[in-house]
Design a protein around this motif. Sequence first.
Motif, PDB file in Angstrom:
ATOM      1  N   PRO A 135       0.523  -1.229  -0.301  1.00 15.73           N
ATOM      2  CA  PRO A 135       0.054   0.421   0.088  1.00 15.73           C
ATOM      3  C   PRO A 135       0.524   0.669   0.241  1.00 15.73           C
ATOM      4  N   ILE A 182       7.472  -3.777   4.851  1.00 15.16           N
ATOM      5  CA  ILE A 182       7.134  -4.156   4.682  1.00 15.16           C
ATOM      6  C   ILE A 182       7.616  -5.547   3.211  1.00 15.16           C
ATOM      7  N   SER A 185       9.256  -8.644   5.736  1.00  9.06           N
ATOM      8  CA  SER A 185       8.420  -9.389   6.201  1.00  9.06           C
ATOM      9  C   SER A 185       7.619  -9.866   5.255  1.00  9.06           C
ATOM     10  N   ASN A 197      -2.477  -9.698  -2.170  1.00  8.83           N
ATOM     11  CA  ASN A 197      -3.616  -7.788  -2.451  1.00  8.83           C
ATOM     12  C   ASN A 197      -2.532  -7.155  -3.276  1.00  8.83           C
ATOM     13  N   TYR A 199      -3.055  -3.504  -4.467  1.00  3.38           N
ATOM     14  CA  TYR A 199      -3.172  -1.720  -3.731  1.00  3.38           C
ATOM     15  C   TYR A 199      -3.167  -0.456  -4.836  1.00  3.38           C
ATOM     16  N   HIS A 219      -7.935  -0.577  -3.066  1.00  3.53           N
ATOM     17  CA  HIS A 219      -7.486  -2.471  -2.353  1.00  3.53           C
ATOM     18  C   HIS A 219      -8.258  -3.232  -3.249  1.00  3.53           C
ATOM     19  N   GLN A 266     -11.606   2.897  -0.178  1.00  4.79           N
ATOM     20  CA  GLN A 266     -11.136   3.871   0.963  1.00  4.79           C
ATOM     21  C   GLN A 266     -11.180   5.110   1.120  1.00  4.79           C
ATOM     22  N   VAL A 286       0.177   4.652   4.536  1.00  3.21           N
ATOM     23  CA  VAL A 286      -1.146   4.190   4.507  1.00  3.21           C
ATOM     24  C   VAL A 286      -2.366   5.077   5.539  1.00  3.21           C
ATOM     25  N   TRP A 287      -3.998   5.394   5.014  1.00  2.00           N
ATOM     26  CA  TRP A 287      -4.759   6.087   6.062  1.00  2.00           C
ATOM     27  C   TRP A 287      -5.114   4.616   6.484  1.00  2.00           C
ATOM     28  N   PRO A 288      -4.816   4.891   7.721  1.00  3.88           N
ATOM     29  CA  PRO A 288      -5.398   3.838   9.018  1.00  3.88           C
ATOM     30  C   PRO A 288      -6.823   3.175   8.472  1.00  3.88           C
ATOM     31  N   GLN A 428       4.002   4.763  11.400  1.00  5.22           N
ATOM     32  CA  GLN A 428       3.496   3.040  11.149  1.00  5.22           C
ATOM     33  C   GLN A 428       3.960   2.485  10.442  1.00  5.22           C
ATOM     34  N   ASN A 431       4.054   1.141  13.658  1.00  2.00           N
ATOM     35  CA  ASN A 431       2.725  -0.267  14.058  1.00  2.00           C
ATOM     36  C   ASN A 431       2.285  -1.594  13.517  1.00  2.00           C
ATOM     37  N   LEU A 432       3.311  -1.074  12.468  1.00  2.00           N
ATOM     38  CA  LEU A 432       3.402  -3.030  11.185  1.00  2.00           C
ATOM     39  C   LEU A 432       3.811  -3.522  12.100  1.00  2.00           C
ATOM     40  N   LEU A 435       2.006  -5.231  14.707  1.00  2.00           N
ATOM     41  CA  LEU A 435       1.033  -6.195  14.420  1.00  2.00           C
ATOM     42  C   LEU A 435       1.700  -7.323  14.383  1.00  2.00           C
TER      43      LEU A 435
HETATM   44  P1  NDP Z   1      -5.067  -2.452  10.923  1.00  2.00           P
HETATM   45  O1  NDP Z   1      -5.533  -2.962  11.963  1.00  2.00           O
HETATM   46  O2  NDP Z   1      -6.383  -2.379  10.986  1.00  2.00           O
HETATM   47  O3  NDP Z   1      -4.516  -2.978   9.819  1.00  2.00           O
HETATM   48  C1  NDP Z   1      -3.762  -3.587   9.564  1.00  2.00           C
HETATM   49  C2  NDP Z   1      -3.115  -4.008   7.976  1.00  2.00           C
HETATM   50  O4  NDP Z   1      -2.519  -4.775   7.684  1.00  2.00           O
HETATM   51  C3  NDP Z   1      -4.395  -5.225   7.999  1.00  2.00           C
HETATM   52  O5  NDP Z   1      -4.795  -5.089   7.383  1.00  2.00           O
HETATM   53  C4  NDP Z   1      -3.101  -6.278   6.881  1.00  2.00           C
HETATM   54  O6  NDP Z   1      -3.661  -5.447   5.466  1.00  2.00           O
HETATM   55  C5  NDP Z   1      -1.662  -5.580   6.916  1.00  2.00           C
HETATM   56  N1  NDP Z   1      -1.299  -6.570   7.317  1.00  2.00           N
HETATM   57  C6  NDP Z   1      -0.894  -7.334   8.220  1.00  2.00           C
HETATM   58  N2  NDP Z   1       0.858  -8.409   7.805  1.00  2.00           N
HETATM   59  C7  NDP Z   1       1.039  -7.413   7.321  1.00  2.00           C
HETATM   60  C8  NDP Z   1       2.643  -7.432   6.365  1.00  2.00           C
HETATM   61  N3  NDP Z   1       2.610  -8.066   6.534  1.00  2.00           N
HETATM   62  N4  NDP Z   1       2.985  -6.350   5.600  1.00  2.00           N
HETATM   63  C9  NDP Z   1       2.157  -5.498   5.294  1.00  2.00           C
HETATM   64  N5  NDP Z   1       1.020  -5.536   5.721  1.00  2.00           N
HETATM   65  C10 NDP Z   1       0.391  -6.533   7.190  1.00  2.00           C
HETATM   66  O7  NDP Z   1      -4.596  -1.089  11.340  1.00  2.00           O
HETATM   67  P2  NDP Z   1      -3.695   0.130  10.296  1.00  2.00           P
HETATM   68  O8  NDP Z   1      -4.814   0.688   9.372  1.00  2.00           O
HETATM   69  O9  NDP Z   1      -3.719   1.515  11.763  1.00  2.00           O
HETATM   70  O10 NDP Z   1      -2.498  -0.079   9.893  1.00  2.00           O
HETATM   71  C11 NDP Z   1      -2.101  -0.664  10.835  1.00  2.00           C
HETATM   72  C12 NDP Z   1      -0.073  -0.867   9.751  1.00  2.00           C
HETATM   73  O11 NDP Z   1      -1.307  -1.954   8.601  1.00  2.00           O
HETATM   74  C13 NDP Z   1       0.136   0.559   9.031  1.00  2.00           C
HETATM   75  O12 NDP Z   1       1.398   1.267   8.944  1.00  2.00           O
HETATM   76  C14 NDP Z   1       0.578  -0.842   7.756  1.00  2.00           C
HETATM   77  O13 NDP Z   1       2.196  -0.602   7.679  1.00  2.00           O
HETATM   78  C15 NDP Z   1      -0.184  -1.873   7.304  1.00  2.00           C
HETATM   79  N6  NDP Z   1      -1.513  -1.883   6.667  1.00  2.00           N
HETATM   80  C16 NDP Z   1      -2.568  -0.986   5.940  1.00  2.00           C
HETATM   81  C17 NDP Z   1      -3.566  -1.002   5.417  1.00  2.00           C
HETATM   82  C18 NDP Z   1      -4.262   0.355   5.439  1.00  2.00           C
HETATM   83  O14 NDP Z   1      -5.016   0.737   4.346  1.00  2.00           O
HETATM   84  N7  NDP Z   1      -4.524   0.874   7.006  1.00  2.00           N
HETATM   85  C19 NDP Z   1      -3.073  -1.936   4.028  1.00  2.00           C
HETATM   86  C20 NDP Z   1      -2.187  -2.799   4.257  1.00  2.00           C
HETATM   87  C21 NDP Z   1      -1.251  -2.936   5.367  1.00  2.00           C
HETATM   88  P3  NDP Z   1      -4.716  -6.037   4.561  1.00  2.00           P
HETATM   89  O15 NDP Z   1      -5.781  -6.294   4.778  1.00  2.00           O
HETATM   90  O16 NDP Z   1      -4.643  -4.678   3.446  1.00  2.00           O
HETATM   91  O17 NDP Z   1      -4.129  -7.323   3.596  1.00  2.00           O
END
Ligand code: NDP
Length: 498
Positions: A135, A182, A185, A197, A199, A219, A266, A286-288, A428, A431-432, A435
């Motif tokens: 993304p 990313i 990862s 996915n 984006y 997305h 989004q 990203v936009w959370p 960000q 945060n990644l 999680l």
């Molecule tokens: P959320 O908890 O709502 O979202 C976390 C997202 O992280 C998941 O939905 C998944 O995206 C994605 N994710 C999980 N593991 C990985 C990985 N190894 N590499 C990349 N993406 C992963 O929190 P936020 O929206 O606040 O985002 C938190 C962090 O998640 C961001 O800082 C960003 O790094 C990452 N993220 C956020 C996205 C967004 O559009 N908000 C999109 C993708 C990543 P998905 O559902 O798209 O699979």
Amino acid sequence: MAEELKGKVMTTDAGRPVGDNQNSLTLGPRGPVVFEDFLLFEKMAHFNRERVPERVVHAKGSAAYGTFTVTNPDMAKYTTAKLFDKVGKQTPTFLRFSTVGGEKGSADTERDPRGFALKFYTEEGNWDMVGNNTPVFFIRDPLKFSDFIHTQKRDPATNLKSPTMMWDFWSLSPESLHQVTILFSDRGTPDGYRHMNGYSSHTFSLINAKGELFYCKWHFKTKQGIKNFTREEADNMKSVDMDYSQRDLFNAIEKGDFPKWRVQVQIMPEADAATYHINPFDLTKVWPHSDYPVIEVGELELNRNPENYFAEVEQAAFDPKNVAPGMGFSPDKMLQGRLISYPDAHRYRIGVNYNLLPVNEPKCPYSTYNRDGSMRFNANGGSTPNYEPNSFGGPTQHPKYVERPTSYSTSTVGRFSHREHDSDYYTQPGNLFRLMSPDAQERLVGNIGSSLSQVEQRIQDLQINHFYKCDPKYGEGVAKAIGRKIEDIVKKEELVSA
Ligand code: NDP
């Protein structure tokens, strides 16, 4: 040619029937070859020109045709784009996946972002969504694009891939941290193209019938489930099957196992952009989801393999500038750079008439006044006027399609520092990191370690300081992975967890 032989007898490119395609024209059985062997010289000359320049980026790719089906009945709230105008409406598509840095013959399982370039053949012109499987991106100013890509290619002296070039650039460009996290990862080595996915990464816009504008990010969520290789599995696959992703995609479609993606968006109302705490046009952010949840739009299915790889996949050209009426761009600088750069690259690679190639040609009627140019292989507008206005009934503009005017709050042109404007490179990616499960964090730092261990200490130090600022555990993990102590890298007064 006799009627009964038509289509059965080989000909030259000019249609002359060929009598012998096995033996060159020579002076006696031992030669030499004579100049008048038109067949030999035509074959060799054509063969010498069989390759078009490979793409500088995204050279290795695989693609398939498919269908986009609308599932959301309310898209008119956001856009007048006709492809969304009713539930169940279908639009033909073409999707090209790719790796980014490798050459055309490189391995499919390299650690690399993956391209996700999608063409919707809409009734009002092509809409090209030139996305990635991530993304965000490594940089946020297009002026740095060629510098960045050089670091992903080969060292000018050794002609080898160079971890030093990559980490040197990344450590001096901390806005790359999010994408680097990313990339290293599990998602940096997807198990083929079906299990990842896509984006838009960039922010685009949608405009409704009232002229209201909504910024948006697209997305495409795999319905096959996310599946990745570990570093070891990805490395191993390079020697087992260099073309793993191509084979996996082609075979799945061939046997009727059609891959599908949920299409989501989004939506940010235009007014939010001015006050949102994140720059919504920064490609490294990203936009959370908690601020802007994804809205279901439809489903994308891939269901037909190309018949000819060169004609359809190698000659495919995607332009982010191709949007349908009811859609628009955003001030995202990287997007603005790509709007110019993509068509420019296509004109160089496959010629000024690249839009006439069947895979790129709109499926709706089109009438432009652009004419001539090399390889003009259609009727070139015939005898119709090639200028506008004209009094001979040629196509004209229509006010319905004028772009919505855009206002900007600043009227100063300058080279504004994107670093001064926003130096939060850390939240960000942190945060990644947070999680990720502990074992995913372990693999992340291990993957980084296997690459960062190959570069000089001063570059390691700078980069580990960045990771530490994202999350102390992240910095410590990478330090440990390369056999170093965090106390020797991060200044004492900045150590929070020693
Ligand atoms: P959320 O908890 O709502 O979202 C976390 C997202 O992280 C998941 O939905 C998944 O995206 C994605 N994710 C999980 N593991 C990985 C990985 N190894 N590499 C990349 N993406 C992963 O929190 P936020 O929206 O606040 O985002 C938190 C962090 O998640 C961001 O800082 C960003 O790094 C990452 N993220 C956020 C996205 C967004 O559009 N908000 C999109 C993708 C990543 P998905 O559902 O798209 O699979």
